[in-house]
Design a protein around this motif. Sequence first.
Motif, short mmCIF file in Angstrom:
data_model
loop_
_atom_site.label_atom_id
_atom_site.label_comp_id
_atom_site.label_asym_id
_atom_site.label_seq_id
_atom_site.Cartn_x
_atom_site.Cartn_y
_atom_site.Cartn_z
N ALA A 58 -34.79 -9.03 3.54
CA ALA A 58 -33.86 -7.96 3.18
C ALA A 58 -34.19 -6.66 3.91
O ALA A 58 -33.30 -5.84 4.16
N GLU A 59 -35.44 -6.47 4.26
CA GLU A 59 -35.87 -5.24 4.95
C GLU A 59 -35.22 -5.10 6.33
O GLU A 59 -35.04 -4.00 6.82
N ILE A 60 -34.89 -6.22 6.96
CA ILE A 60 -34.34 -6.15 8.32
C ILE A 60 -32.84 -6.45 8.38
O ILE A 60 -32.23 -6.29 9.42
N LEU A 61 -32.25 -6.87 7.27
CA LEU A 61 -30.81 -7.13 7.25
C LEU A 61 -30.08 -5.85 6.88
O LEU A 61 -29.73 -5.60 5.74
N ARG A 62 -29.89 -5.01 7.88
CA ARG A 62 -29.24 -3.71 7.70
C ARG A 62 -27.83 -3.76 8.27
O ARG A 62 -27.52 -4.56 9.15
N LYS A 63 -27.00 -2.88 7.79
CA LYS A 63 -25.61 -2.81 8.23
C LYS A 63 -25.54 -2.73 9.76
O LYS A 63 -26.23 -1.91 10.38
N GLY A 64 -24.74 -3.60 10.35
CA GLY A 64 -24.54 -3.60 11.80
C GLY A 64 -25.41 -4.57 12.56
O GLY A 64 -25.17 -4.82 13.73
N THR A 65 -26.42 -5.15 11.93
CA THR A 65 -27.31 -6.09 12.60
C THR A 65 -26.55 -7.37 12.95
O THR A 65 -25.85 -7.93 12.12
N LEU A 66 -26.70 -7.84 14.19
CA LEU A 66 -26.07 -9.07 14.63
C LEU A 66 -26.99 -10.24 14.29
O LEU A 66 -28.15 -10.26 14.71
N VAL A 67 -26.47 -11.21 13.51
CA VAL A 67 -27.27 -12.34 13.05
C VAL A 67 -26.55 -13.65 13.30
O VAL A 67 -25.32 -13.71 13.35
N GLU A 68 -27.35 -14.70 13.47
CA GLU A 68 -26.84 -16.07 13.52
C GLU A 68 -27.41 -16.78 12.30
O GLU A 68 -28.62 -16.78 12.08
N LEU A 69 -26.53 -17.37 11.50
CA LEU A 69 -26.95 -18.02 10.27
C LEU A 69 -26.69 -19.52 10.34
O LEU A 69 -25.68 -19.95 10.88
N SER A 70 -27.59 -20.28 9.77
CA SER A 70 -27.40 -21.72 9.58
C SER A 70 -27.36 -21.96 8.08
O SER A 70 -28.10 -21.33 7.32
N GLY A 71 -26.51 -22.89 7.66
CA GLY A 71 -26.43 -23.19 6.24
C GLY A 71 -25.15 -23.91 5.88
O GLY A 71 -24.53 -24.56 6.71
N ARG A 72 -24.75 -23.74 4.61
CA ARG A 72 -23.55 -24.41 4.08
C ARG A 72 -22.53 -23.37 3.64
O ARG A 72 -22.88 -22.39 2.99
N VAL A 73 -21.28 -23.63 3.94
CA VAL A 73 -20.21 -22.74 3.52
C VAL A 73 -19.47 -23.37 2.34
O VAL A 73 -19.37 -24.60 2.25
#
Length: 130
Positions: A58-73
Amino acid sequence: MNIIGRVTKDAEVRTLSGNRQVVNFSIATNDSYRSKEGERVEQTTYFDCAYWISPKVAEILRKGTLVELSGRVSARAWKGSDGELHAGLNFNTSQIKLHGGVKKEQGEVTATQNKSSRPAVQEPEEDLPF
């Protein structure tokens, strides 16, 4: 499934019964296509994400950060207090990969910088002892 997008607001850590912690955040993904008339159509999709593995992310997931996520939708539907029907997309995240950071006010880059970037190599000094 993998999705790439930008975090829409700073992540929050919630503590549930049994002291289990979950990191909640949302991301926006952008897509574009050409309509039958040949016009370019832009579409943004929002996902409400949950990450159960470590609250420290949570410390690095700030507004505007570009992320690639793996998981289930998954999709959810509910009736609001106003009687309106609503729907949303959830993403149960199993892996997070950072692709870029957010710049601070004074031009500094936060800790959300891409992990694959390496510090500049320093040139050796001319006065070597060997």
